[in-house]
Design a protein around this motif. Structure first.
Motif, PDB file in Angstrom:
ATOM      1  N   GLU A 170       0.771  -1.162  -0.012  1.00 41.43           N
ATOM      2  CA  GLU A 170       0.017  -0.082  -0.045  1.00 41.43           C
ATOM      3  C   GLU A 170       0.812   1.407  -0.030  1.00 41.43           C
ATOM      4  O   GLU A 170       0.468   2.382  -0.714  1.00 41.43           O
ATOM      5  N   MET A 171       2.041   1.193   0.801  1.00 44.06           N
ATOM      6  CA  MET A 171       2.917   2.444   0.710  1.00 44.06           C
ATOM      7  C   MET A 171       3.735   2.566  -0.488  1.00 44.06           C
ATOM      8  O   MET A 171       3.886   3.609  -1.017  1.00 44.06           O
ATOM      9  N   ASN A 172       3.927   1.546  -1.107  1.00 45.75           N
ATOM     10  CA  ASN A 172       4.836   1.351  -2.332  1.00 45.75           C
ATOM     11  C   ASN A 172       4.455   0.278  -3.205  1.00 45.75           C
ATOM     12  O   ASN A 172       4.848  -1.146  -2.950  1.00 45.75           O
ATOM     13  N   PRO A 173       3.915   0.542  -4.341  1.00 51.42           N
ATOM     14  CA  PRO A 173       3.083  -0.781  -5.350  1.00 51.42           C
ATOM     15  C   PRO A 173       4.405  -1.605  -5.817  1.00 51.42           C
ATOM     16  O   PRO A 173       3.961  -2.815  -6.129  1.00 51.42           O
ATOM     17  N   ASP A 174       5.647  -1.230  -5.806  1.00 49.60           N
ATOM     18  CA  ASP A 174       6.540  -1.782  -6.334  1.00 49.60           C
ATOM     19  C   ASP A 174       6.926  -3.080  -5.361  1.00 49.60           C
ATOM     20  O   ASP A 174       7.542  -4.047  -5.733  1.00 49.60           O
ATOM     21  N   TYR A 175       6.444  -2.991  -4.109  1.00 53.86           N
ATOM     22  CA  TYR A 175       6.482  -4.258  -3.371  1.00 53.86           C
ATOM     23  C   TYR A 175       5.636  -5.412  -3.732  1.00 53.86           C
ATOM     24  O   TYR A 175       5.622  -6.480  -3.307  1.00 53.86           O
ATOM     25  N   GLY A 176       4.593  -4.968  -4.620  1.00 50.60           N
ATOM     26  CA  GLY A 176       3.703  -5.979  -5.148  1.00 50.60           C
ATOM     27  C   GLY A 176       3.987  -6.609  -6.319  1.00 50.60           C
ATOM     28  O   GLY A 176       3.454  -7.508  -6.796  1.00 50.60           O
ATOM     29  N   GLU A 177       5.424  -6.215  -6.784  1.00 49.16           N
ATOM     30  CA  GLU A 177       5.760  -6.850  -8.203  1.00 49.16           C
ATOM     31  C   GLU A 177       6.947  -7.906  -7.729  1.00 49.16           C
ATOM     32  O   GLU A 177       8.067  -7.276  -7.326  1.00 49.16           O
ATOM     33  N   ILE A 178       6.903  -9.315  -7.932  1.00 50.24           N
ATOM     34  CA  ILE A 178       8.093  -9.918  -7.542  1.00 50.24           C
ATOM     35  C   ILE A 178       8.906  -9.984  -8.873  1.00 50.24           C
ATOM     36  O   ILE A 178       8.529 -10.594 -10.092  1.00 50.24           O
ATOM     37  N   ILE A 179      10.074 -10.009  -8.677  1.00 47.20           N
ATOM     38  CA  ILE A 179      11.330 -10.123  -9.668  1.00 47.20           C
ATOM     39  C   ILE A 179      11.923 -11.510  -9.407  1.00 47.20           C
ATOM     40  O   ILE A 179      12.014 -12.065 -10.688  1.00 47.20           O
ATOM     41  N   CYS A 180      12.419 -11.704  -8.269  1.00 42.24           N
ATOM     42  CA  CYS A 180      12.846 -13.129  -8.137  1.00 42.24           C
ATOM     43  C   CYS A 180      12.052 -14.095  -7.400  1.00 42.24           C
ATOM     44  O   CYS A 180      11.507 -13.996  -6.292  1.00 42.24           O
ATOM     45  N   ARG A 181      11.464 -14.874  -8.223  1.00 39.94           N
ATOM     46  CA  ARG A 181      10.487 -15.822  -7.842  1.00 39.94           C
ATOM     47  C   ARG A 181      10.926 -16.655  -6.684  1.00 39.94           C
ATOM     48  O   ARG A 181      10.167 -17.065  -5.715  1.00 39.94           O
ATOM     49  N   CYS A 182      11.998 -17.326  -6.877  1.00 38.03           N
ATOM     50  CA  CYS A 182      12.686 -18.486  -5.878  1.00 38.03           C
ATOM     51  C   CYS A 182      12.850 -17.844  -4.563  1.00 38.03           C
ATOM     52  O   CYS A 182      12.404 -18.421  -3.363  1.00 38.03           O
ATOM     53  N   GLU A 183      13.285 -16.470  -4.445  1.00 38.01           N
ATOM     54  CA  GLU A 183      13.568 -16.021  -2.968  1.00 38.01           C
ATOM     55  C   GLU A 183      12.374 -14.883  -2.581  1.00 38.01           C
ATOM     56  O   GLU A 183      12.494 -14.152  -1.664  1.00 38.01           O
TER      57      GLU A 183
END
Length: 480
Positions: free
Chosen positions: A394-407
């Motif tokens: 909610e504070m930063n939508p970039d936390y909602g986009e997973i770049i590294c799936r494994c970790e």
């Protein structure tokens, strides 16, 4: 003109920089690599040792016990992932039992708390995955992230006024009446004091500064990295009983992130860039690992790597010698560190304080009133509760986009790593700060996306993206 220039930004150089930044001094760090934590510090087991294998009264023993005792506070100040899991050193034979009794006595003489022998039943209760008929239990042993520790020390030093120069190799020096001129691949630097923290290259720098005669032996150790499925039941470190020289054979070490390291072996080498993994070493590691750790299976192996330790060797007896931390009146204003290897990670801050003691023998140092011992971390999204994760998104939508799936590393974390306080911008710099590319697929999914973000954020061409070291180009041109 600097008051102090430190050569090397591994764990020791960064620790010295951080501790010296407590004083009103102009401090610089010269590092030949593109980031901290590239050589010895970034290629080890990540163990907080206790000090039961080192000669009583030695610097290794003193600094190890001191560093172990203070590490809970340090981990809190610098936000370092750390777990005090304990260690079992297992034995199978009567010779092993005598070895454990010997090192239990050495540990007690060094002031290591809580060491005791346990039988097979207690061993299995404590560590179900361990082999062995009995063991010595070491309750204060721990594990930490060597990458984050090195980064944290350097960032905290930078925050307190220290300047870091990367891709800056020291190639010569001269001295005027009151200061040194260090000649580097990026120009000349002037300083009143020089601190040699060059690690693998410390004997070379020592000779350059006017203190010849140190002989380093270089020992390569190879490792397997097992994925997290192998480590789900490994709740502490499992080591074999030390051999006659005090060294450990292959052991199983959980990491703070849930993986397992199997290794290292130890082979003397001559080439300091020899980080290759060999079939003969890896086959022996696998067979030895199965004796120690029942989940040593091929399907769990996700990566191999190796590291090199610089051991100070007696030219006549060939014995491994103690750490050297020295200041000589014949070579003014130089603090010389040679042969700093294991347990250097545990000893880093105690070593740094001894460097400061050497300087204080010559001049008075004045406290920096605004020194801040604490560092802000990059929040690990994967370790947060569902509620906290939702708040972060909610504070930063970039936390909602997973770049590294494994970790489960998010775009927000990758961007923070790209814009790190030290200004370094290699792929391994991102990897070491947020664990992207360290999972089961080893970057197969996320590596290209991270490279693309680096291009966009740092305004670089694809041919300027480096993997880790100089000339480690990722691309020769555009790719899909």
């Amino acid at each position: 003109m600097y008051d102090v220039l430190i050569i090397g930004a591994g764990i020791i150089g960064s620790a010295v920089a951080r501790e010296l930044s407590r004083y009103n001094l102009k401090i610089g760090v010269l590092e030949k690599e593109l980031d901290v934590c590239v050589e010895t510090t970034g290629r080890n087991t990540g163990v907080l040792h206790t000090g039961f294998t080192y000669k009583p009264g030695s610097l290794k023993a003193q600094c190890c016990v001191e560093g172990n005792a203070e590490f809970d506070k340090i981990a809190e100040e610098l936000k370092i992932p750390f777990k005090r899991l304990g260690k079992v050193v297992v034995g199978f034979t009567d010779e092993d039992k005598q070895s454990l009794l010997k090192y239990q006595d050495i540990g007690r003489r060094n002031g290591v708390p809580g060491l005791r022998l346990i039988d097979k039943k207690e061993l299995k209760d404590m560590a179900p995955d361990a082999g062995g008929e009995f063991a010595m239990y070491s309750p204060t042993s721990g594990i930490l992230s060597p990458f984050i520790y090195n980064v944290a020390l350097a960032e905290n030093a930078k925050q307190n006024g220290v300047t870091f120069y990367f891709d800056t190799e020291v190639v010569g020096q001269s001295r005027n009446d009151n200061y040194y001129i260090l000649k580097t691949t990026k120009g000349n630097f002037s300083t009143r004091w020089v601190v040699n923290c060059a690690g693998l290259h410390s004997s070379k720098i020592s000779t350059m500064l006017g203190i010849p005669g140190y002989k380093l032996g270089f020992f390569k150790g190879e490792y397997y990295v097992l994925d997290k499925n192998a480590g789900r039941t490994l709740n502490m470190l499992i080591y074999p009983a030390p051999g006659p020289t005090g060294g450990f054979a292959t052991h199983a070490t959980p990491t703070v992130d849930g993986n397992v390291l199997i290794g290292p072996d130890s082979v003397q080498i001559d080439c300091l860039d020899n980080y290759e993994n060999t079939k003969s070493s890896m086959d022996k590691l696998f067979s030895d690992g199965r004796k120690m750790f029942k989940n040593m299976k091929r399907e769990y192996c996700i990566r191999n790597f190796s590291g090199i330790r610089p051991k100070l060797i007696d030219p006549e007896t060939k014995d491994v010698l103690d750490f050297v931390i020295e200041r000589r009146d014949t070579v003014p204003h130089v603090v010389n560190l040679v042969g700093i290897e294991s347990p250097g990670l545990t000893c880093a801050l105690p070593i740094a304080r001894r460097v400061i003691k050497c300087i204080k023998e010559v001049e008075t140092l004045y406290d920096r009133k605004n020194f801040n011992p604490c560092r802000e971390e990059i929040i690990c999204f994967a370790n947060q509760s569902r509620e906290v994760q939702q708040q972060l998104i909610e504070m930063n939508p970039d936390y909602g986009e997973i770049i590294c799936r494994c970790e489960t590393v998010t775009k927000a974390e990758i961007l923070q790593a790209i814009h790190n306080p030290l200004g370094v911008n290699t792929m391994t710099a991102i990897k070491n700060r947020v664990r992207a590319m360290m999972g089961r697929c080893q970057g197969g999914y996320c590596q290209m996306r991270i490279a693309e973000l680096m291009q966009e954020e740092l305004h670089k061409k694809e041919t300027e993206i480096m993997y880790g070291r100089k000339k480690s180009h990722m691309f020769t041109g555009k790719v899909r």
